[in-house]
Design an enzyme around this catalytic site. Sequence first.
Site, PDB file in Angstrom:
ATOM      1  N   SER A  70      40.048  46.680  36.717  1.00  0.00           N
ATOM      2  CA  SER A  70      40.193  45.268  36.348  1.00  0.00           C
ATOM      3  C   SER A  70      41.506  45.030  35.603  1.00  0.00           C
ATOM      4  CB  SER A  70      39.043  44.840  35.443  1.00  0.00           C
ATOM      5  OG  SER A  70      37.820  44.981  36.106  1.00  0.00           O
TER       6      SER A  70
HETATM    7  N1  SAH Z   1      35.537  50.156  34.939  1.00  0.00           N
HETATM    8  C1  SAH Z   1      36.330  50.689  36.020  1.00  0.00           C
HETATM    9  C2  SAH Z   1      36.454  49.779  37.192  1.00  0.00           C
HETATM   10  C3  SAH Z   1      35.245  49.660  37.861  1.00  0.00           C
HETATM   11  S1  SAH Z   1      35.211  49.084  39.523  1.00  0.00           S
HETATM   12  C4  SAH Z   1      37.723  51.020  35.581  1.00  0.00           C
HETATM   13  O1  SAH Z   1      38.065  50.786  34.420  1.00  0.00           O
HETATM   14  O2  SAH Z   1      38.461  51.531  36.408  1.00  0.00           O
HETATM   15  C5  SAH Z   1      33.460  49.237  39.591  1.00  0.00           C
HETATM   16  C6  SAH Z   1      32.969  50.641  39.681  1.00  0.00           C
HETATM   17  O3  SAH Z   1      31.540  50.585  39.704  1.00  0.00           O
HETATM   18  C7  SAH Z   1      33.391  51.361  40.944  1.00  0.00           C
HETATM   19  O4  SAH Z   1      33.957  52.584  40.625  1.00  0.00           O
HETATM   20  C8  SAH Z   1      32.087  51.524  41.715  1.00  0.00           C
HETATM   21  O5  SAH Z   1      32.060  52.701  42.485  1.00  0.00           O
HETATM   22  C9  SAH Z   1      31.068  51.551  40.591  1.00  0.00           C
HETATM   23  N2  SAH Z   1      29.717  51.167  40.983  1.00  0.00           N
HETATM   24  C10 SAH Z   1      29.351  50.147  41.784  1.00  0.00           C
HETATM   25  N3  SAH Z   1      28.012  50.099  41.893  1.00  0.00           N
HETATM   26  C11 SAH Z   1      27.514  51.109  41.132  1.00  0.00           C
HETATM   27  C12 SAH Z   1      26.196  51.581  40.855  1.00  0.00           C
HETATM   28  N4  SAH Z   1      25.108  50.997  41.360  1.00  0.00           N
HETATM   29  N5  SAH Z   1      26.072  52.645  40.023  1.00  0.00           N
HETATM   30  C13 SAH Z   1      27.151  53.258  39.496  1.00  0.00           C
HETATM   31  N6  SAH Z   1      28.426  52.859  39.735  1.00  0.00           N
HETATM   32  C14 SAH Z   1      28.600  51.801  40.540  1.00  0.00           C
END
Ligand code: SAH
Length: 220
Positions: A70
Amino acid sequence: MASANLDGIGMTSPRARARMVERLRAQGILNPKVLEAMAKVPRHRFVDEALASRAYEDTALPIGFGQTLSQPYTVARLAELAVGPRRPDKVLEVGTGSGYQTAILAQLAGTVYTVECIEALQKKARFRLYDLKIYNVKYAHCDGSQGWPKYAPYDVIVVTAAAWEIPDPLLKQLAPGGVLVIPVEQGPRQILKRITCTEAGYAVEDIEPVKFVPLLGGKG
Ligand code: SAH
């Protein structure tokens, strides 16, 4: 604690990072601890080298597997909403991704428990945080819509992917007085919500429109 030894790391862009922090302040991020964490953690270490020069722009960046890191404002805002004035002991983060938000939260809390459903992403994140000497983080590869019951309850839960509805297991894993910050799909857009676990039940606040990748699996 975590904030250990980030000074001297990320020498390539300390000035760019300082400018990013000034921008965050202008955008309304007020918590000095959050601004301090954003100033300390080298964001360029969390993206591919080819993107490093863009790390301090106010923009989301791809991290592979169709996922994104983000924009700085969003990361800071989540942290500010989640942490408030006191230092939480236990934070659950759903969606480790690049590990950048994890690194920020690790500056602000006792221990961060971070879960991610794409194992390769989490592996990379784990190495990055280890390299940066951030050790107060526990990792699990699982479906975060189910939370991480083993270490519940949590003072804070932060979800970094947008859910269709607020997952019940996450509510159940909140400590009394605990706070859940989660983007939720609402009609054509996503709204960032903050849910506080009070004696009288769950108090829900709509914070602002946001844009996150979808929460996968489970109730996502
Ligand atoms: N916070 C992260 C960005 C996250 S993007 C950063 O700072 O880079 C969202 C992330 O959530 C992705 O890596 C995706 O794979 C993960 N995600 C999506 N659904 C999920 C779930 N049900 N359980 C665990 N992780 C999940």
